[in-house]
Write a protein that holds these residues in place. Structure first.
Motif, short mmCIF file in Angstrom:
data_model
loop_
_atom_site.label_atom_id
_atom_site.label_comp_id
_atom_site.label_asym_id
_atom_site.label_seq_id
_atom_site.Cartn_x
_atom_site.Cartn_y
_atom_site.Cartn_z
N ALA A 142 0.83 -1.21 0.00
CA ALA A 142 0.00 0.00 0.00
C ALA A 142 0.86 1.25 0.00
O ALA A 142 0.52 2.26 -0.63
CB ALA A 142 -0.93 -0.01 1.21
N ARG A 143 1.98 1.23 0.74
CA ARG A 143 2.89 2.39 0.73
C ARG A 143 3.38 2.68 -0.69
O ARG A 143 3.41 3.83 -1.12
CB ARG A 143 4.11 2.10 1.61
CG ARG A 143 3.87 2.06 3.07
CD ARG A 143 5.21 1.86 3.75
NE ARG A 143 5.10 1.55 5.16
CZ ARG A 143 6.13 1.27 5.93
NH1 ARG A 143 7.37 1.23 5.41
NH2 ARG A 143 5.95 1.00 7.21
N MET A 144 3.77 1.60 -1.39
CA MET A 144 4.31 1.79 -2.72
C MET A 144 3.24 2.31 -3.69
O MET A 144 3.50 3.16 -4.54
CB MET A 144 4.90 0.47 -3.24
CG MET A 144 6.09 -0.05 -2.43
SD MET A 144 7.52 1.07 -2.45
CE MET A 144 7.30 1.97 -0.90
N VAL A 145 2.03 1.78 -3.55
CA VAL A 145 0.94 2.26 -4.41
C VAL A 145 0.68 3.75 -4.14
O VAL A 145 0.51 4.54 -5.06
CB VAL A 145 -0.34 1.43 -4.17
CG1 VAL A 145 -1.52 2.05 -4.90
CG2 VAL A 145 -0.13 -0.01 -4.62
N GLU A 146 0.67 4.14 -2.88
CA GLU A 146 0.46 5.54 -2.50
C GLU A 146 1.57 6.42 -3.08
O GLU A 146 1.31 7.50 -3.63
CB GLU A 146 0.44 5.66 -0.98
CG GLU A 146 0.34 7.09 -0.45
CD GLU A 146 0.53 7.14 1.06
OE1 GLU A 146 1.13 8.12 1.52
OE2 GLU A 146 0.07 6.21 1.76
N PHE A 147 2.82 5.95 -2.97
CA PHE A 147 3.97 6.72 -3.47
C PHE A 147 3.87 6.95 -4.97
O PHE A 147 4.01 8.09 -5.45
CB PHE A 147 5.26 5.97 -3.13
CG PHE A 147 6.48 6.57 -3.76
CD1 PHE A 147 7.09 7.69 -3.22
CD2 PHE A 147 7.03 6.01 -4.92
CE1 PHE A 147 8.22 8.25 -3.81
CE2 PHE A 147 8.14 6.56 -5.51
CZ PHE A 147 8.75 7.68 -4.95
N PHE A 148 3.60 5.90 -5.74
CA PHE A 148 3.57 6.04 -7.19
C PHE A 148 2.30 6.75 -7.67
O PHE A 148 2.35 7.48 -8.67
CB PHE A 148 3.71 4.66 -7.85
CG PHE A 148 5.11 4.13 -7.84
CD1 PHE A 148 6.08 4.68 -8.66
CD2 PHE A 148 5.47 3.09 -6.98
CE1 PHE A 148 7.39 4.20 -8.63
CE2 PHE A 148 6.75 2.61 -6.95
CZ PHE A 148 7.73 3.17 -7.78
N HIS A 149 1.20 6.55 -6.99
CA HIS A 149 -0.03 7.23 -7.40
C HIS A 149 0.12 8.74 -7.28
O HIS A 149 -0.38 9.49 -8.13
CB HIS A 149 -1.20 6.75 -6.54
CG HIS A 149 -2.53 7.24 -7.03
ND1 HIS A 149 -3.07 8.45 -6.64
CD2 HIS A 149 -3.42 6.70 -7.91
CE1 HIS A 149 -4.23 8.63 -7.24
NE2 HIS A 149 -4.48 7.59 -8.01
#
Length: 623
Positions: A101-108
């Motif tokens: 979820a952190r990575m999705v938030e970062f790239f989004h």
């Protein structure tokens, strides 16, 4: 020295881990670039580095982890070879999903940045380090009241020229976090919680509970980057939604460029207007259309009386006026406008000069300030002090207009002086005194009485030691009209069951108040000159300019007198005075106009035009 890379781990359910990552990505509807990064970089990190794994050293271990009774041949072969240990990763491990979820938030958050389309170049380690920096920055901002915005807390209401209006429709911490986000960016109290870490208490608690209990609706104008620019609140009022507040940053009026966005929202939601000053300041007006309310911009308002009322109360709306004619300019000045902007000639310079007169320059004596500001607009405006008499007239237009340059000049200027002196003639008539405008003298005629002087000195706060300050204030605010911001004038008239005496007495009060004010100011000015409290140089400048105001704003003497009488009634009504005094003014007006030698009959309305009088005067060198 290069570090030795870690050996690849033997994960017995790698295919199921990859499938779980892909399934969650599809469920979130991730952008294709984000889904691709998860399938490559995040999957490789999970297989090689995720710490929370289970070693698998036996067939029983296989059955426990995978849940299948018989392991495949390749597992049995590796187990018999006693090679590198095999491990199992839970595809739904909460810590794995949290990292994902952190990575999705970062790239989004970077889909619209310069990194868009280049996600495949970013390693997991780089993304994790960047996310940590972002998180630390967010934590610092959170201590100052910031919380991240969450898309599922917002419901789009209407697309607008500068983005979209969304409604905050969540509850619990999600709603409170969105309030904090709005408040942090807008710097107002909407999401100011007493306990910022817990999002409890303070103003934020009031708004959060109001939303959750269905008493308040909150809307936010968000730009394409989700930045707030306008906050609108509605309140439940007798079973209907009514407009409460329309705020820009720091609780100010929203920037004028967002007026069209607010119009889109209001005409979509159609709340009832209960007299929102925020809306009036923004230049938006509610109009009843049958059983519904519609909202229009000030420039599109067809109701002249409503437009006058708004302009007098909120003079900055002059900039939105579709045709800023002389009346609009004088009315804006009467309301206290500080900036005129582009206005129509030839009256624009007059109004611009008057605005400059109202500037607070305490270091400059009143007479010098008046002379200097008017001289900037009209060369030769005021005469310098008289040093000595000369055979030819010296100085500015005012001195030449009053003293003349010979017989022809005197004949030309006398009608203008008489016309200006006749503006307050009705009030002298009410006192039983002849205004004596034929003399061409500024000072009021004798016979006004000591009682009137005591009344006026009290009204203007003229006392021992304060006369100079009181006269200075009188001159500086000469063109300001009291009560233009009165609630009865600003707020749209609602249906009422009150007695007629308690209701607004006429439909165009702003225009009428301006007429009464113009008449009374000239009356006061002539009295002050007669009592040696105001010198004639300042007095003539103000009297002539006031006459130009009357000439610009009304059709004829009768129109001016009738408006002044109605304005007097309104002034008395709002000032708590006796109604019979207004009736007396009405009767005096009729009697005055019936007089055979009435000054208003003797002086044609078209005979006064200050700009032409200025142009007609010959130019002489100043002393």
């Amino acid at each position: 020295m290069n570090a030795t890379p870690a050996a690849a781990r033997d994960v017995i359910n790698a295919d199921k881990v990859r499938a779980a990552i892909a399934r969650r990505s599809r469920g979130r509807q991730d952008h294709a670039d984000i889904a691709r990064w998860l399938q490559t970089h995040f999957f490789r990190w999970t297989i090689n580095s995720f710490e929370h794994v289970l070693p698998v050293r036996s067939v029983e271990g296989w059955r426990t982890c995978v849940g299948e009774p018989s392991p495949p041949a390749w597992f049995l072969s590796k187990l018999a070879a006693a090679g590198a240990p095999m491990i199992y990763i839970d595809p739904e491990h909460h810590l794995l999903r949290e990292r994902e979820a952190r990575m999705v938030e970062f790239f989004h958050a970077r889909l619209g940045s310069r990194l868009a389309g280049k996600f495949h170049r970013i390693t997991f380690a780089d993304a994790e380090a960047a996310w940590s920096k972002d998180h630390e920055r967010m934590q610092r901002r959170s201590r100052r009241g910031w919380w991240p915005s969450q898309a599922h807390a917002l419901t789009e209401v209407v697309a607008t020229p500068h983005g979209r209006f969304v409604e905050l429709r969540a509850s619990g911490r999600t709603l409170r976090g969105e309030l904090a986000y709005e408040s942090f960016h807008m710097q107002h109290c909407l999401g100011q919680f007493a306990q910022r870490d817990r999002l409890e208490g303070g103003y934020g608690e009031h708004y959060a509970l109001g939303c959750e209990q269905g008493r308040i609706r909150l809307f936010s104008l968000r730009d394409p980057n989700n930045g707030p620019h306008v906050t609108v609140s509605l309140i439940e009022d007798l079973g209907e939604w009514s407009l409460d507040q329309v705020k820009g940053k720091q609780n100010t009026i929203p920037d004028a460029k967002y007026a069209g966005d607010v119009l889109c929202l209001l005409n979509s939601v159609r709340p009832r207007d209960i007299g929102s000053l925020d809306l009036s300041r923004l230049g938006i007006v509610a109009q009843n259309e049958g059983f519904e309310v519609a909202y229009v911009a000030f420039a599109d308002l067809r109701d002249a009386a409503r437009r006058h009322a708004l302009l007098g109360a909120f003079p900055h709306l002059l900039g939105q006026h579709p045709q800023p004619d002389p009346f609009a300019q004088w009315l804006a000045l009467a309301g206290g406008a500080a900036v005129v902007g582009e206005v129509a000639a030839p009256h624009g310079p007059v109004v611009a000069a008057l605005h400059a007169m109202n500037a607070d320059e305490a270091s400059m004596p009143d007479r010098e300030r008046l002379s200097a500001t008017l001289m900037e607009v009209f060369p030769q405006w005021l005469a310098p002090p008289l040093a000595q008499e000369t055979s030819a007239p010296q100085g500015g237009w005012l001195r030449r207009l009053l003293m003349g340059g010979g017989a022809s000049a005197v004949n030309q200027s006398a009608p203008h002086r008489q016309w200006a002196l006749a503006v307050p003639e009705l009030l002298f008539y009410r006192l039983g005194v002849d205004g004596d405008s034929r003399r061409g003298r500024l000072a009021a005629p004798p016979g006004t009485g000591d009682r009137l002087r005591a009344q006026i000195e009290s009204e203007l706060d003229i006392h021992d030691g304060r006369a100079d300050a009181a006269i200075r204030a009188f001159c500086e605010t000469f063109f300001r009209v009291p009560y233009l911001a009165h609630p009865m004038l600003v707020t749209p008239q609602q249906e009422t069951h009150e007695a007629p005496s308690k209701q607004a007495p006429q439909p165009d009060a702003a225009r009428d108040l301006l007429a009464w004010h113009a008449m009374r100011q000239s009356h006061l000015l002539r009295l002050l000159v007669a009592w040696n409290l105001l010198d004639e140089t300042r007095g003539w400048a103000l009297l002539l300019l006031n006459a130009q105001r009357v000439r610009d704003c009304f059709r004829d003497w009768s129109d001016f007198g009738s408006a002044a009488a109605r304005g007097h009634a309104t002034w008395l009504h709002w000032n708590g005075r006796e109604a019979h005094r207004a009736k007396a003014t009405q009767v005096a007006l009729q009697d005055f106009q019936d007089e055979y030698d009435c000054a208003w009959k003797r002086l044609p309305w078209s005979a006064f035009d200050l700009t032409q009088a200025i142009a007609a005067q010959p130019i002489y060198a100043t002393a």
